[in-house]
Scaffold this motif. Sequence first.
Motif, PDB file in Angstrom:
ATOM      1  N   ASP A  18       6.035  -9.895  -1.714  1.00 47.74           N
ATOM      2  CA  ASP A  18       6.059 -10.187  -3.151  1.00 47.74           C
ATOM      3  C   ASP A  18       7.479  -9.987  -3.704  1.00 47.74           C
ATOM      4  N   ALA A  19       7.634 -10.228  -5.002  1.00 47.43           N
ATOM      5  CA  ALA A  19       8.967 -10.218  -5.606  1.00 47.43           C
ATOM      6  C   ALA A  19       9.624  -8.847  -5.531  1.00 47.43           C
ATOM      7  N   SER A  20       8.803  -7.788  -5.402  1.00 47.58           N
ATOM      8  CA  SER A  20       9.395  -6.446  -5.329  1.00 47.58           C
ATOM      9  C   SER A  20       9.577  -5.975  -3.891  1.00 47.58           C
ATOM     10  N   GLY A  21       9.362  -6.872  -2.930  1.00 48.95           N
ATOM     11  CA  GLY A  21       9.599  -6.520  -1.534  1.00 48.95           C
ATOM     12  C   GLY A  21       8.445  -5.799  -0.868  1.00 48.95           C
ATOM     13  N   ARG A  22       7.278  -5.798  -1.527  1.00 49.96           N
ATOM     14  CA  ARG A  22       6.076  -5.199  -0.931  1.00 49.96           C
ATOM     15  C   ARG A  22       5.240  -6.288  -0.282  1.00 49.96           C
ATOM     16  N   VAL A  23       4.417  -5.850   0.671  1.00 46.87           N
ATOM     17  CA  VAL A  23       3.582  -6.805   1.407  1.00 46.87           C
ATOM     18  C   VAL A  23       2.210  -6.918   0.755  1.00 46.87           C
ATOM     19  N   ARG A  24       1.771  -8.152   0.552  1.00 41.10           N
ATOM     20  CA  ARG A  24       0.431  -8.456   0.024  1.00 41.10           C
ATOM     21  C   ARG A  24      -0.419  -9.051   1.130  1.00 41.10           C
ATOM     22  N   ASP A  25      -1.680  -8.660   1.149  1.00 45.37           N
ATOM     23  CA  ASP A  25      -2.585  -9.072   2.222  1.00 45.37           C
ATOM     24  C   ASP A  25      -3.124 -10.478   1.979  1.00 45.37           C
ATOM     25  N   SER A  47       1.096 -21.147  -2.104  1.00 50.86           N
ATOM     26  CA  SER A  47       2.141 -21.081  -3.130  1.00 50.86           C
ATOM     27  C   SER A  47       1.561 -20.924  -4.524  1.00 50.86           C
ATOM     28  N   ALA A  48       0.344 -21.429  -4.704  1.00 54.41           N
ATOM     29  CA  ALA A  48      -0.288 -21.386  -6.025  1.00 54.41           C
ATOM     30  C   ALA A  48      -0.929 -20.034  -6.325  1.00 54.41           C
ATOM     31  N   LEU A  49      -1.028 -19.166  -5.315  1.00 56.14           N
ATOM     32  CA  LEU A  49      -1.654 -17.861  -5.525  1.00 56.14           C
ATOM     33  C   LEU A  49      -0.761 -16.964  -6.372  1.00 56.14           C
ATOM     34  N   ASP A  50      -1.386 -16.107  -7.170  1.00 56.87           N
ATOM     35  CA  ASP A  50      -0.645 -15.054  -7.855  1.00 56.87           C
ATOM     36  C   ASP A  50      -0.591 -13.847  -6.918  1.00 56.87           C
ATOM     37  N   PRO A  51       0.603 -13.483  -6.423  1.00 60.25           N
ATOM     38  CA  PRO A  51       0.684 -12.361  -5.465  1.00 60.25           C
ATOM     39  C   PRO A  51       0.017 -11.088  -5.996  1.00 60.25           C
ATOM     40  N   GLU A  52       0.070 -10.898  -7.307  1.00 54.99           N
ATOM     41  CA  GLU A  52      -0.531  -9.697  -7.915  1.00 54.99           C
ATOM     42  C   GLU A  52      -2.043  -9.645  -7.690  1.00 54.99           C
ATOM     43  N   SER A  53      -2.636 -10.810  -7.419  1.00 57.02           N
ATOM     44  CA  SER A  53      -4.088 -10.851  -7.215  1.00 57.02           C
ATOM     45  C   SER A  53      -4.465 -10.447  -5.787  1.00 57.02           C
ATOM     46  N   LEU A  54      -3.477 -10.299  -4.928  1.00 58.87           N
ATOM     47  CA  LEU A  54      -3.742  -9.938  -3.532  1.00 58.87           C
ATOM     48  C   LEU A  54      -3.526  -8.446  -3.345  1.00 58.87           C
ATOM     49  N   LEU A  56      -2.356  -4.867  -2.170  1.00 57.62           N
ATOM     50  CA  LEU A  56      -1.087  -4.346  -1.688  1.00 57.62           C
ATOM     51  C   LEU A  56      -1.325  -3.661  -0.344  1.00 57.62           C
ATOM     52  N   VAL A  57      -0.435  -3.909   0.621  1.00 59.18           N
ATOM     53  CA  VAL A  57      -0.554  -3.287   1.937  1.00 59.18           C
ATOM     54  C   VAL A  57       0.251  -1.986   1.939  1.00 59.18           C
ATOM     55  N   ASP A  58      -0.329  -0.943   2.520  1.00 59.34           N
ATOM     56  CA  ASP A  58       0.387   0.343   2.612  1.00 59.34           C
ATOM     57  C   ASP A  58       1.637   0.198   3.472  1.00 59.34           C
ATOM     58  N   GLY A  59       2.664   0.924   3.104  1.00 51.91           N
ATOM     59  CA  GLY A  59       3.885   0.967   3.918  1.00 51.91           C
ATOM     60  C   GLY A  59       4.873  -0.082   3.488  1.00 51.91           C
ATOM     61  N   SER A  60       6.064   0.031   4.052  1.00 46.99           N
ATOM     62  CA  SER A  60       7.155  -0.859   3.682  1.00 46.99           C
ATOM     63  C   SER A  60       7.706  -1.530   4.932  1.00 46.99           C
ATOM     64  N   PRO A  61       7.929  -2.843   4.866  1.00 48.24           N
ATOM     65  CA  PRO A  61       8.458  -3.529   6.054  1.00 48.24           C
ATOM     66  C   PRO A  61       9.869  -3.054   6.414  1.00 48.24           C
ATOM     67  N   GLN A  62      10.569  -2.429   5.475  1.00 53.50           N
ATOM     68  CA  GLN A  62      11.905  -1.915   5.771  1.00 53.50           C
ATOM     69  C   GLN A  62      11.814  -0.552   6.456  1.00 53.50           C
ATOM     70  N   ASP A  63      10.597   0.000   6.524  1.00 56.83           N
ATOM     71  CA  ASP A  63      10.491   1.400   6.925  1.00 56.83           C
ATOM     72  C   ASP A  63       9.380   1.620   7.949  1.00 56.83           C
ATOM     73  N   ASP A  64       8.149   1.731   7.486  1.00 53.92           N
ATOM     74  CA  ASP A  64       7.081   2.207   8.363  1.00 53.92           C
ATOM     75  C   ASP A  64       5.991   1.172   8.625  1.00 53.92           C
ATOM     76  N   LEU A  65       6.189  -0.053   8.185  1.00 50.61           N
ATOM     77  CA  LEU A  65       5.186  -1.087   8.429  1.00 50.61           C
ATOM     78  C   LEU A  65       5.723  -2.052   9.479  1.00 50.61           C
ATOM     79  N   ARG A  66       5.056  -2.076  10.640  1.00 53.65           N
ATOM     80  CA  ARG A  66       5.549  -2.992  11.683  1.00 53.65           C
ATOM     81  C   ARG A  66       5.258  -4.451  11.308  1.00 53.65           C
ATOM     82  N   LEU A  67       6.251  -5.297  11.576  1.00 55.88           N
ATOM     83  CA  LEU A  67       6.060  -6.731  11.424  1.00 55.88           C
ATOM     84  C   LEU A  67       5.971  -7.371  12.806  1.00 55.88           C
TER      85      LEU A  67
END
Length: 286
Positions: A18-25, A47-54, A56-67
């Motif tokens: 999402d726009a704040s760098g968090r992962v949405r499911d 593309s038409a989805l509102d990310p806020e409606s999805l 939020l996944v725990d963790g950060s892809p920059q840190d502790d969430l594996r991609l």
Amino acid sequence: MKLLRYGAPGAEKPGLLDASGRVRDLSGVISDVAGDALRPDTIAKLSALDPESLSLVDGSPQDDLRLGACVGNIGKYVCIGLNYADHAEEAGMPIPKEPIIFNKWTSAVVGPNDDIQVPRGSVKTDWEVELGVVIGEPGVYIDEADAMKHVAGFCVINDVSEREFQLDRAGSWDKGKGCDTFGPTGPWLVTPDEIADVDNLDMWLDVDGERMQSGSTATLIFKVPHLISYCSQFMSLQAGDVISTGTPPGVGMGQKPPRYLKGGEVVTLGIAGLGEQRSKVLPAQG
Ligand code: ZN
């Protein structure tokens, strides 16, 4: 839109950044970032989805969430060789008259921050930062003018290469390109609407913080539309296929003296607008 896959190896789920760098499911919408989910109609729906409606996944892809790799279940991983004139020069090879195609076995594909395993017997494991093109709309005999309609998105690729296997052993380059872990892909698949000019993206690669490669897609010999059209003369392209477009100069083979990856080193690389990778190198196992 930035699509990604998160979670344990082999059990990744689809998500978007999402726009704040968090992962949405995205697992309630698509089963994976793969295959038909990359076709234009599904991409438009996402593309038409509102990310806020999805959720939020725990963790950060920059840190502790594996991609995982940003594309799942890749059917074909087509690579283009010697597609930067200055890289052809450092490799001591002529500038190709038409694109060189080789193959990376899909069992090599790993996440953007996963370890790179030096293969057994390897003394020349090398790096290559590359722009990846992910196919959305399938096609064969694609006209260059229509080629970009077949693109689902772009991503960062490290085309890890074993030079002895690739060049000093008999046969095709494929031997040195498809060893396990030789295909870090991601962090995300970035849809074309987010990339103002794919022909002008800065790219870089460091080993242990030392700059090895710096270049730009501006100096690609064969541009993305030509590569898609060209490849489609020899194979049909399917949704979720990946084309890696070649590397700029600064690979280990081109250093003076040549330098290759050793266990414990860390490779970081990135392309403007497409994110970064960070891979630790594991020594060869006996
Ligand atoms: Zn390459």
